[in-house]
Motif scaffolding. Sequence first.
Motif, PDB file in Angstrom:
ATOM      1  N   HIS A   1      23.583  54.675  70.991  1.00 35.74           N
ATOM      2  CA  HIS A   1      22.468  53.734  70.991  1.00 35.74           C
ATOM      3  C   HIS A   1      22.871  52.470  71.762  1.00 35.74           C
ATOM      4  CE1 HIS A   1      20.907  56.651  68.271  1.00 35.74           C
ATOM      5  NE2 HIS A   1      21.809  56.380  67.342  1.00 35.74           N
ATOM      6  N   GLY A   2      23.158  51.380  71.048  1.00 35.49           N
ATOM      7  CA  GLY A   2      23.559  50.148  71.718  1.00 35.49           C
ATOM      8  C   GLY A   2      24.907  50.258  72.392  1.00 35.49           C
ATOM      9  N   VAL A   3      25.088  49.446  73.451  1.00 36.44           N
ATOM     10  CA  VAL A   3      26.330  49.442  74.228  1.00 36.44           C
ATOM     11  C   VAL A   3      26.663  47.997  74.588  1.00 36.44           C
ATOM     12  CG1 VAL A   3      27.455  50.224  76.347  1.00 36.44           C
ATOM     13  CG2 VAL A   3      25.780  51.693  75.244  1.00 36.44           C
ATOM     14  N   THR A   4      27.939  47.613  74.448  1.00 38.54           N
ATOM     15  CA  THR A   4      28.373  46.313  74.950  1.00 38.54           C
ATOM     16  C   THR A   4      29.791  46.437  75.489  1.00 38.54           C
ATOM     17  OG1 THR A   4      28.325  43.932  74.496  1.00 38.54           O
ATOM     18  CG2 THR A   4      29.358  45.323  72.814  1.00 38.54           C
TER      19      THR A   4
ATOM     20  N   CYS B   1      25.563  52.768  80.299  1.00 36.51           N
ATOM     21  CA  CYS B   1      24.273  53.236  79.791  1.00 36.51           C
ATOM     22  C   CYS B   1      24.484  54.203  78.635  1.00 36.51           C
ATOM     23  CB  CYS B   1      23.494  53.948  80.895  1.00 36.51           C
ATOM     24  SG  CYS B   1      23.155  52.941  82.353  1.00 36.51           S
ATOM     25  N   GLY B   2      23.986  53.827  77.461  1.00 33.17           N
ATOM     26  CA  GLY B   2      23.969  54.765  76.353  1.00 33.17           C
ATOM     27  C   GLY B   2      22.983  55.882  76.629  1.00 33.17           C
ATOM     28  N   GLY B   3      23.349  57.093  76.270  1.00 33.79           N
ATOM     29  CA  GLY B   3      22.529  58.253  76.587  1.00 33.79           C
ATOM     30  C   GLY B   3      21.692  58.767  75.449  1.00 33.79           C
ATOM     31  N   GLY B   4      21.474  57.929  74.415  1.00 33.64           N
ATOM     32  CA  GLY B   4      20.605  58.335  73.318  1.00 33.64           C
ATOM     33  C   GLY B   4      21.080  59.609  72.648  1.00 33.64           C
ATOM     34  N   ASN B   5      20.145  60.528  72.426  1.00 40.17           N
ATOM     35  CA  ASN B   5      20.451  61.752  71.673  1.00 40.17           C
ATOM     36  C   ASN B   5      21.351  62.728  72.422  1.00 40.17           C
ATOM     37  OD1 ASN B   5      18.925  60.835  69.541  1.00 40.17           O
ATOM     38  ND2 ASN B   5      17.066  61.880  70.198  1.00 40.17           N
ATOM     39  N   SER B   6      21.608  62.490  73.710  1.00 38.86           N
ATOM     40  CA  SER B   6      22.569  63.340  74.428  1.00 38.86           C
ATOM     41  C   SER B   6      23.986  63.115  73.921  1.00 38.86           C
ATOM     42  CB  SER B   6      22.518  63.047  75.934  1.00 38.86           C
ATOM     43  OG  SER B   6      23.108  61.784  76.227  1.00 38.86           O
TER      44      SER B   6
ATOM     45  N   VAL C   1      29.925  50.358  60.201  1.00 42.88           N
ATOM     46  CA  VAL C   1      28.855  49.371  60.028  1.00 42.88           C
ATOM     47  C   VAL C   1      27.552  50.024  60.489  1.00 42.88           C
ATOM     48  CG1 VAL C   1      29.184  48.363  62.329  1.00 42.88           C
ATOM     49  CG2 VAL C   1      28.191  46.971  60.525  1.00 42.88           C
ATOM     50  N   ALA C   2      26.452  49.672  59.859  1.00 43.62           N
ATOM     51  CA  ALA C   2      25.158  50.198  60.293  1.00 43.62           C
ATOM     52  C   ALA C   2      24.901  49.778  61.738  1.00 43.62           C
ATOM     53  CB  ALA C   2      24.051  49.688  59.382  1.00 43.62           C
ATOM     54  N   ALA C   3      24.585  50.743  62.594  1.00 38.92           N
ATOM     55  CA  ALA C   3      24.513  50.481  64.036  1.00 38.92           C
ATOM     56  C   ALA C   3      23.421  51.364  64.638  1.00 38.92           C
ATOM     57  CB  ALA C   3      25.873  50.766  64.685  1.00 38.92           C
ATOM     58  N   HIS C   4      22.165  50.915  64.476  1.00 40.87           N
ATOM     59  CA  HIS C   4      21.037  51.781  64.811  1.00 40.87           C
ATOM     60  C   HIS C   4      20.462  51.534  66.192  1.00 40.87           C
ATOM     61  CE1 HIS C   4      20.818  51.390  60.258  1.00 40.87           C
ATOM     62  NE2 HIS C   4      21.197  52.618  60.493  1.00 40.87           N
ATOM     63  N   ALA C   5      20.752  50.386  66.781  1.00 42.86           N
ATOM     64  CA  ALA C   5      20.129  50.077  68.070  1.00 42.86           C
ATOM     65  C   ALA C   5      21.095  49.209  68.874  1.00 42.86           C
ATOM     66  CB  ALA C   5      18.767  49.412  67.868  1.00 42.86           C
ATOM     67  N   GLY C   6      20.599  48.104  69.453  1.00 38.32           N
ATOM     68  CA  GLY C   6      21.355  47.330  70.419  1.00 38.32           C
ATOM     69  C   GLY C   6      22.619  46.674  69.885  1.00 38.32           C
ATOM     70  N   THR C   7      23.564  46.443  70.810  1.00 39.07           N
ATOM     71  CA  THR C   7      24.866  45.849  70.529  1.00 39.07           C
ATOM     72  C   THR C   7      25.131  44.771  71.573  1.00 39.07           C
ATOM     73  OG1 THR C   7      25.573  48.091  69.908  1.00 39.07           O
ATOM     74  CG2 THR C   7      27.293  46.418  70.076  1.00 39.07           C
TER      75      THR C   7
ATOM     76  N   GLY D   1      24.825  54.848  64.933  1.00 42.52           N
ATOM     77  CA  GLY D   1      24.152  55.042  63.642  1.00 42.52           C
ATOM     78  C   GLY D   1      24.890  54.449  62.469  1.00 42.52           C
ATOM     79  N   ASP D   2      26.112  54.929  62.223  1.00 40.84           N
ATOM     80  CA  ASP D   2      26.864  54.441  61.067  1.00 40.84           C
ATOM     81  C   ASP D   2      28.201  53.819  61.452  1.00 40.84           C
ATOM     82  OD1 ASP D   2      28.173  56.727  61.868  1.00 40.84           O
ATOM     83  OD2 ASP D   2      28.089  57.736  59.921  1.00 40.84           O
ATOM     84  N   LYS D   3      28.414  53.611  62.763  1.00 39.00           N
ATOM     85  CA  LYS D   3      29.665  52.999  63.183  1.00 39.00           C
ATOM     86  C   LYS D   3      29.565  52.490  64.617  1.00 39.00           C
ATOM     87  CE  LYS D   3      31.683  57.474  64.485  1.00 39.00           C
ATOM     88  NZ  LYS D   3      32.775  58.433  64.236  1.00 39.00           N
ATOM     89  N   LEU D   4      30.467  51.566  64.927  1.00 35.34           N
ATOM     90  CA  LEU D   4      30.704  51.111  66.288  1.00 35.34           C
ATOM     91  C   LEU D   4      32.045  51.675  66.725  1.00 35.34           C
ATOM     92  CD1 LEU D   4      29.684  47.342  66.118  1.00 35.34           C
ATOM     93  CD2 LEU D   4      28.843  48.974  67.810  1.00 35.34           C
ATOM     94  N   THR D   5      32.090  52.230  67.928  1.00 37.85           N
ATOM     95  CA  THR D   5      33.316  52.850  68.428  1.00 37.85           C
ATOM     96  C   THR D   5      33.699  52.225  69.754  1.00 37.85           C
ATOM     97  OG1 THR D   5      32.794  54.957  67.346  1.00 37.85           O
ATOM     98  CG2 THR D   5      34.389  55.019  69.144  1.00 37.85           C
TER      99      THR D   5
END
Length: 212
Positions: free
Chosen positions: A22-25, A195-200, A55-61, A36-40
């Motif tokens: 999802h989110g990328v920084t 670029c995050g690739g979503g569900n891919s 950590v909850a991570a559902h969208a942007g970062t 979703g449930d973590k930042l990597t």
Amino acid sequence: MKRSAADIISEHGPFPGVDGVHGVTYDGKQVWFASGDKLTALDPDSGNTGRSIDVAAHAGTAFDGVHLYQIAEDRIQKIDPDTGRILATIPAPGGGGDSGLAWAEGSLWVGHYQGRKIRQVDPDTGAVLRTIESNRFVTGVTWVDGELWHATLENDASELRHIDAKTGEVFEAVQMPSGVHVSGLESDGDERFFCGGGNSGKLRAVRRPRRG
């Protein structure tokens, strides 16, 4: 408006245990991606993943030079990247419809997916300082060299768009290949967009177009 086809430099993933990116920084060395449930953390040169923060991570970062910011449903969390501790939260302006997140000029810039908007937000209070309209669904958001860029996903197609931060006028659009979607978006400050690739479950680096 200038148009071009995306030049994909590299592609990483899918990653074990990650259903979607999802989110990328970018913190200057590592890409952090939300799943979703973590930042990597990921080394963008080798493609190797490092440590994760639960950590909850559902969208942007986003990253402000010291802290990570992460959209989690209807709130934005400020996170210490060293300890993983949540230091503060503010309400997300889209009330759960938020998408991309970026840090620039002392503010957070928050995409509203179906609202087709980008909002400049006070990082301490969550107050909305400015709203920029788009004519596409907004996913990732980033700034580079004073330029505001955002990713779109509409009619099963994604673009990276350089827009006027005051009017929303589109200066330039970079078209992703058919079927390649962009969720999160971040610049490395130089030639790459991450670029995050979503569900891919993938993360891609796309060459940033040069001026002129």
